[in-house]
Design an enzyme around this catalytic site. Structure first.
Site, PDB file in Angstrom:
ATOM      1  N   THR A   4       0.375  -1.443  -0.081  1.00  0.00           N
ATOM      2  CA  THR A   4       0.217  -0.138   0.548  1.00  0.00           C
ATOM      3  C   THR A   4       1.708   1.539  -0.130  1.00  0.00           C
ATOM      4  OG1 THR A   4      -2.027   0.881   1.039  1.00  0.00           O
ATOM      5  CG2 THR A   4      -0.362   0.645   2.324  1.00  0.00           C
ATOM      6  N   CYS A 162       5.761   2.131  -8.042  1.00  0.00           N
ATOM      7  CA  CYS A 162       5.673   0.343  -6.766  1.00  0.00           C
ATOM      8  C   CYS A 162       4.404  -0.527  -7.140  1.00  0.00           C
ATOM      9  CB  CYS A 162       5.141   1.323  -5.518  1.00  0.00           C
ATOM     10  SG  CYS A 162       4.788  -0.165  -4.345  1.00  0.00           S
ATOM     11  N   THR A 165       0.959  -0.496  -5.145  1.00  0.00           N
ATOM     12  CA  THR A 165      -0.120   0.484  -5.207  1.00  0.00           C
ATOM     13  C   THR A 165      -1.027   1.115  -6.711  1.00  0.00           C
ATOM     14  OG1 THR A 165       1.900   1.585  -4.006  1.00  0.00           O
ATOM     15  CG2 THR A 165       0.216   3.043  -4.988  1.00  0.00           C
TER      16      THR A 165
END
Length: 174
Positions: A4, A162, A165
């Site tokens: 996250t 990322c 994410t």
């Protein structure tokens, strides 16, 4: 903390907290539209989490109870949660980080009960946190964007780098 990104930005008298919507289980994306940021204590406090979802919900509940006990005093509630987190055998095993903010303060509460208030009014947690943090610092220094716009754009940049994410971003502002 894998899986996250959450960022908080205090800028021009406003504070914004943004989080992505991706939940992963191992190498598999299980959910795309999770809500990792929320409003607490009569909508006067923003909170976001990174880490285990079940652990984070436990911590949200504990933190919200501390906010009620201390009448919305963010710093006092964070310190008391940190103390409990360090000393309680069950809580010590929880794997999560919280980022919390009100109109005056922005804090990171870590898994070992530490509380950090960043000097520059920007905090990011999770696997994409370093990317979002760098992007937000650059945007604060070189644009006239609002706190909410900076948080959203920093999250979009982190999501482009990322793999844990996504760009299903929820932004809350005070």
């Amino acid at each position: 903390m894998e899986g996250t990104t959450v960022i908080a930005v205090r800028h021009q008298g406003r504070v914004a907290l943004a989080g992505d919507g991706q939940v992963t289980f191992g190498n598999t994306v299980m959910k795309h539209k999770a809500r990792k940021v929320r409003r607490l204590y009569q909508d006067r406090v923003l909170a976001g989490f990174a880490g285990s979802v079940a652990d984070a919900f436990t911590l949200f509940e504990k933190f919200e109870a501390k906010l009620e006990t201390y009448h919305g005093n963010l710093q006092r509630a964070a310190v008391e949660l940190g103390k409990e987190w360090r000393t309680d055998r069950f809580l010590r095993r929880l794997e999560a980080l919280l980022v919390v903010a009100d109109k005056e303060h922005l804090l990171i509460i870590s898994g070992n009960g530490e509380i950090v208030e960043p000097d520059d009014g920007i905090a990011a947690i999770g696997s994409g946190g370093p990317y979002a943090l760098a992007a937000a610092r650059a945007l604060v220094a070189h644009t006239s964007m609002t706190a909410g716009e900076i948080a959203r754009e920093a999250m979009n940049i982190a999501a482009s780098i990322c793999i844990y994410t996504n760009n299903n971003i929820i932004v809350e502002e005070l």
